[in-house]
Design a protein around this motif. Structure first.
Motif, PDB file in Angstrom:
ATOM      1  N   ARG A 140       0.834  -1.208   0.000  1.00 14.46           N
ATOM      2  CA  ARG A 140       0.000   0.000   0.000  1.00 14.46           C
ATOM      3  C   ARG A 140       0.860   1.246   0.000  1.00 14.46           C
ATOM      4  O   ARG A 140       0.584   2.200  -0.720  1.00 14.46           O
ATOM      5  CB  ARG A 140      -0.877   0.027   1.249  1.00 14.46           C
ATOM      6  CG  ARG A 140      -2.009  -0.929   1.158  1.00 14.46           C
ATOM      7  CD  ARG A 140      -3.306  -0.258   1.653  1.00 14.46           C
ATOM      8  NE  ARG A 140      -4.272  -1.293   1.897  1.00 14.46           N
ATOM      9  CZ  ARG A 140      -4.753  -1.606   3.097  1.00 14.46           C
ATOM     10  NH1 ARG A 140      -4.394  -0.895   4.159  1.00 14.46           N
ATOM     11  NH2 ARG A 140      -5.594  -2.581   3.239  1.00 14.46           N
TER      12      ARG A 140
ATOM     13  N   SER B  24       3.852   1.573  -1.089  1.00 15.07           N
ATOM     14  CA  SER B  24       4.529   1.781  -2.365  1.00 15.07           C
ATOM     15  C   SER B  24       3.555   2.305  -3.413  1.00 15.07           C
ATOM     16  O   SER B  24       3.929   3.135  -4.240  1.00 15.07           O
ATOM     17  CB  SER B  24       5.218   0.500  -2.823  1.00 15.07           C
ATOM     18  OG  SER B  24       4.247  -0.485  -3.056  1.00 15.07           O
ATOM     19  N   GLN B  25       2.306   1.841  -3.353  1.00 16.04           N
ATOM     20  CA  GLN B  25       1.323   2.375  -4.309  1.00 16.04           C
ATOM     21  C   GLN B  25       1.100   3.863  -4.075  1.00 16.04           C
ATOM     22  O   GLN B  25       1.078   4.657  -5.011  1.00 16.04           O
ATOM     23  CB  GLN B  25      -0.003   1.610  -4.208  1.00 16.04           C
ATOM     24  CG  GLN B  25       0.052   0.266  -4.936  1.00 16.04           C
ATOM     25  CD  GLN B  25      -0.914  -0.761  -4.357  1.00 16.04           C
ATOM     26  OE1 GLN B  25      -1.775  -0.442  -3.534  1.00 16.04           O
ATOM     27  NE2 GLN B  25      -0.773  -2.001  -4.790  1.00 16.04           N
TER      28      GLN B  25
ATOM     29  N   HIS C 263       3.978   5.811  -5.365  1.00 18.87           N
ATOM     30  CA  HIS C 263       4.305   5.520  -6.764  1.00 18.87           C
ATOM     31  C   HIS C 263       5.649   4.809  -6.898  1.00 18.87           C
ATOM     32  O   HIS C 263       6.466   5.165  -7.748  1.00 18.87           O
ATOM     33  CB  HIS C 263       4.270   6.792  -7.618  1.00 18.87           C
ATOM     34  CG  HIS C 263       2.968   7.524  -7.482  1.00 18.87           C
ATOM     35  ND1 HIS C 263       1.797   7.047  -8.011  1.00 18.87           N
ATOM     36  CD2 HIS C 263       2.649   8.662  -6.822  1.00 18.87           C
ATOM     37  CE1 HIS C 263       0.809   7.863  -7.693  1.00 18.87           C
ATOM     38  NE2 HIS C 263       1.304   8.852  -6.968  1.00 18.87           N
TER      39      HIS C 263
ATOM     40  N   GLU D 199       7.745   1.008  -7.219  1.00 14.42           N
ATOM     41  CA  GLU D 199       7.556  -0.383  -7.613  1.00 14.42           C
ATOM     42  C   GLU D 199       7.921  -1.274  -6.428  1.00 14.42           C
ATOM     43  O   GLU D 199       8.647  -0.847  -5.538  1.00 14.42           O
ATOM     44  CB  GLU D 199       8.481  -0.730  -8.782  1.00 14.42           C
ATOM     45  CG  GLU D 199       8.175   0.033 -10.054  1.00 14.42           C
ATOM     46  CD  GLU D 199       9.275  -0.172 -11.093  1.00 14.42           C
ATOM     47  OE1 GLU D 199       9.615  -1.345 -11.374  1.00 14.42           O
ATOM     48  OE2 GLU D 199       9.794   0.825 -11.593  1.00 14.42           O
TER      49      GLU D 199
END
Ligand code: C2E
Ligand code: CA
Ligand code: CA
Ligand code: CA
Length: 276
Positions: free
Chosen positions: A221, A223-224, A227, A229
């Motif tokens: 979450r 990392s999302q 933004h 990877e």
């Protein structure tokens, strides 16, 4: 399986903490290992989830010791870091690996290369030397990933500057073993990070329960939102791969897909994947 892992982890820690009884001898021999041609680079495929397509490789050094046989990196990398031999070793690994991956590109396989970089390598001029190796090999800058751990000191302006220079030219920076350090979140703002590698200790906890998935899910979450990877490390079973895919993880590495192997063996896998 978990208990075996735990025992192995403790043995590795003991080695890391300098308890290897052969440490001094090894340190003395390590200086010559590169020149004597005793080092090899193995490559571990990095795959997409859930289909397992190879999209990259991580270079992992191997030492074929003439008397002791294969010495594991956890027994000699910490020594090489102490003596400074890691600079020569790291430079050699980078050169070999860039040439190899450029050769795979020339054979029609597109894939990226991840190399491990120790804090002792992050000295003035490192970025320039990396650019020179990339230029010589012809490997595009965007296909190189530099993996650093939280042993990089964020207070060290030289280390941070060298990473920034790499990042500015399109080389990606991955935080290795993410989540195992003391001030994990601080690294995300202090360093130019592109990729988080979820440490295998968190992957090992995946057991189909929300509790088991808590850390992996939190990293995904995070990392999302940022933004970034992610790559899950140490994926050993189809169940773990499926669970990670369900959590939205795109890339994974581990024995379930492939072990680290010699370049020839990777070539065979790539040819199977993309028949000419
Ligand atoms: P790392 O960077 O975290 O590399 C991943 C390690 O996990 C590798 O160990 C790999 O063989 C192992 N591994 C991969 N998949 C699995 C799995 O499914 N289960 C388990 N249990 N293990 C898995 P390896 O090759 O022994 O390397 C150990 C460490 O040594 C690396 O950890 C890295 O920190 C260091 N290292 C290796 N090569 C280099 C190098 O060229 N330069 C530097 N600075 N460090 C290196
Ligand atoms: Ca790594
Ligand atoms: Ca790792
Ligand atoms: Ca590690």
């Amino acid at each position: 399986l978990r208990m075996a892992d735990e025992a192995m982890y403790r043995a590795k820690r003991a080695e890391k903490d300098g308890l290897d009884p052969h440490a001094e001898e090894l340190a003395a021999e390590l200086g010559d290992a590169v020149r004597a041609g005793q080092l090899r680079v193995h490559y571990q495929p990095i795959a997409t989830l859930p289909d397992g397509r190879i999209v990259g490789v991580e270079a992992l050094v191997r030492w074929a010791h003439p008397v002791r046989g294969e010495v594991p990196p956890l027994s000699f990398i910490p020594l090489a870091e102490e003596t400074g031999a890691i600079r020569e070793i790291g430079a050699w690994v980078l050169e070999q690996a860039c040439r190899q991956v450029a050769a795979w590109h020339a054979a029609g396989h597109s894939l990226h290369l991840a190399v491990n970089v120790s804090p002792r390598q992050l000295v003035p001029g490192l970025a320039e030397r990396v650019f020179a190796v990339l230029d010589d090999s012809g490997l595009p800058y965007r296909d190189l990933i530099v993996e650093v751990t939280e042993s990089v000191r964020v207070e060290d302006p030289v280390a941070v500057e060298e990473l920034r220079k790499l990042h500015k030219r399109g080389i990606r920076i991955a935080l290795d073993d993410f989540g195992t350090g003391y001030s994990t979140l601080r690294y995300l703002t202090a360093l130019p990070v592109d990729i988080l590698k979820i440490d295998r200790s968190f992957v090992a906890k995946l057991d189909g329960t929300p509790e088991g998935a808590a850390v992996a899910e939190t990293v995904l979450r995070l990392s999302q939102m940022m933004h970034l990877e992610t790559v899950a490390e140490g994926v050993e079973s189809p169940g773990q791969a499926a669970e990670l895919a369900g959590l939205g993880c795109v890339n994974a590495q581990g024995y379930h897909f492939a072990r680290p192997m010699a370049a020839d063996e990777v070539s065979d896998l790539l040819t199977e994947q993309n028949p000419a």
